[in-house]
Design a protein around this motif. Sequence first.
Motif, short mmCIF file in Angstrom:
data_model
loop_
_atom_site.label_atom_id
_atom_site.label_comp_id
_atom_site.label_asym_id
_atom_site.label_seq_id
_atom_site.Cartn_x
_atom_site.Cartn_y
_atom_site.Cartn_z
N SER A 133 -19.96 17.21 4.88
CA SER A 133 -20.52 16.80 3.50
C SER A 133 -19.38 16.16 2.57
N LYS A 134 -20.05 14.81 2.06
CA LYS A 134 -18.90 14.15 1.04
C LYS A 134 -19.67 13.70 -0.25
N ARG A 135 -18.67 13.79 -1.24
CA ARG A 135 -19.41 13.05 -2.46
C ARG A 135 -19.37 11.62 -2.37
N ARG A 136 -20.30 11.15 -2.69
CA ARG A 136 -20.78 9.49 -2.50
C ARG A 136 -20.12 8.92 -3.39
N ASP A 137 -19.62 9.33 -4.46
CA ASP A 137 -19.08 8.55 -5.74
C ASP A 137 -17.48 8.88 -5.76
N ARG A 138 -16.98 9.37 -4.97
CA ARG A 138 -15.38 9.74 -4.94
C ARG A 138 -14.80 8.77 -4.23
N ARG A 139 -13.33 8.65 -4.83
CA ARG A 139 -12.42 7.86 -4.37
C ARG A 139 -11.83 8.66 -2.71
N TYR A 140 -11.15 7.88 -1.87
CA TYR A 140 -10.38 8.52 -0.87
C TYR A 140 -9.15 9.18 -1.18
N ALA A 141 -9.14 10.46 -1.26
CA ALA A 141 -7.93 11.19 -1.50
C ALA A 141 -7.17 11.70 -0.47
N ALA A 142 -5.83 11.78 -0.29
CA ALA A 142 -5.09 12.19 0.73
C ALA A 142 -4.99 13.82 0.52
N GLY A 143 -4.80 14.58 1.66
CA GLY A 143 -4.83 16.09 1.72
C GLY A 143 -6.23 16.42 1.59
N ARG A 144 -6.03 17.93 1.60
CA ARG A 144 -7.21 18.77 1.50
C ARG A 144 -8.21 18.50 0.21
N SER A 145 -9.52 18.24 0.42
CA SER A 145 -10.24 17.87 -0.62
C SER A 145 -11.44 18.61 -0.82
N PHE A 201 0.87 -1.16 0.05
CA PHE A 201 -0.02 0.03 -0.16
C PHE A 201 0.92 1.16 -0.02
N LYS A 202 0.32 2.39 -0.53
CA LYS A 202 0.81 3.56 -0.39
C LYS A 202 0.47 4.16 1.09
N PRO A 203 1.36 4.83 1.80
CA PRO A 203 1.33 5.40 3.08
C PRO A 203 -0.30 5.88 3.09
N PHE A 204 -0.79 5.64 4.28
CA PHE A 204 -2.23 6.11 4.90
C PHE A 204 -2.02 7.49 5.35
N GLU A 205 -2.56 8.49 4.41
CA GLU A 205 -2.67 10.04 4.92
C GLU A 205 -4.23 10.29 4.96
N PHE A 206 -4.60 11.22 5.78
CA PHE A 206 -6.03 11.56 5.94
C PHE A 206 -6.43 12.38 4.76
N CYS A 207 -7.65 12.10 4.37
CA CYS A 207 -8.53 12.92 3.34
C CYS A 207 -9.05 14.28 4.55
N LEU A 208 -8.97 15.59 4.30
CA LEU A 208 -9.17 16.66 4.93
C LEU A 208 -10.38 17.38 4.17
N PRO A 209 -11.13 17.97 4.96
CA PRO A 209 -12.39 18.49 4.38
C PRO A 209 -12.13 20.13 4.19
N THR A 210 -12.51 20.46 3.26
CA THR A 210 -12.34 22.01 3.05
C THR A 210 -13.50 22.75 3.85
N ALA A 211 -13.27 24.03 4.27
CA ALA A 211 -14.31 24.69 5.05
C ALA A 211 -15.12 25.52 3.95
N SER A 212 -16.53 25.51 4.35
CA SER A 212 -17.21 26.22 3.32
C SER A 212 -18.38 26.95 4.13
N LYS A 213 -19.12 27.83 3.74
CA LYS A 213 -20.41 28.37 4.70
C LYS A 213 -21.71 27.80 4.09
N VAL A 214 -21.46 27.17 2.98
CA VAL A 214 -22.74 26.36 2.24
C VAL A 214 -22.95 24.99 2.39
N VAL A 215 -23.80 24.39 2.73
CA VAL A 215 -23.97 22.86 2.84
C VAL A 215 -24.48 22.50 1.40
#
Length: 196
Positions: free
Chosen positions: A166-178, A2-16
């Motif tokens: 809130s997360k996109r249902r159809d997307r992969r797990y991507a490391a870093g800010r998303s 495996f590639k090293p495990f790194e967290f996917c981080l949410p982007t801050a927003s004011k709109v849901v």
Amino acid sequence: MFKPFEFCLPTASKVVPAGADWLHEVKYDGYRLRVERDGSRVRLITRNGHDWTKRYPWIVEAALKNRSKQFVIDGEAVVLGVDGVSDFNALHSRKSDAEVQLYAFDLMALDGEDLRALPLDMRKTHLARLLRGRPDGIFIAPFELGAIGPDLFDAAVRMGLEGIVSKRRDRRYAAGRSKEWVKVKNRTHPAMTREF
């Protein structure tokens, strides 16, 4: 390997986001944690790379009791009050380390298979299967689908919760800010002014 495990981080927003392609989770007020089990070894890794395995014995015990011998779970370490709401002060004080549980919301690997390329919907299905009927210490994060996001956020604010992710249902797990993971915070919650 495996590639090293790194967290996917949410982007801050004011709109849901309200589209059908999104799912929404209440944001628990705790510490982000990755639970890595490989056979009889469990490690709890923080967002900053610290090993907190010795800090939260209940999570380690729950991970070791699972029938699967290899997995990597993404979640939030929390102390739940009697009202079921996360209590950050109890968590931060370190007086309740034995009561800390994991609010699990994603599964990065299972039984030797890297799941990060799968869409979130499928990872959630695998996570639910992994944690079904399991002992306390690790619990699955409930979520809502689609256009309900703004209403869920309003309810979270009324309940005094930190917000939602809130997360996109159809997307992969991507490391870093998303931008496919969006965090909307309750502006009146104590986390907005916290300095640690």
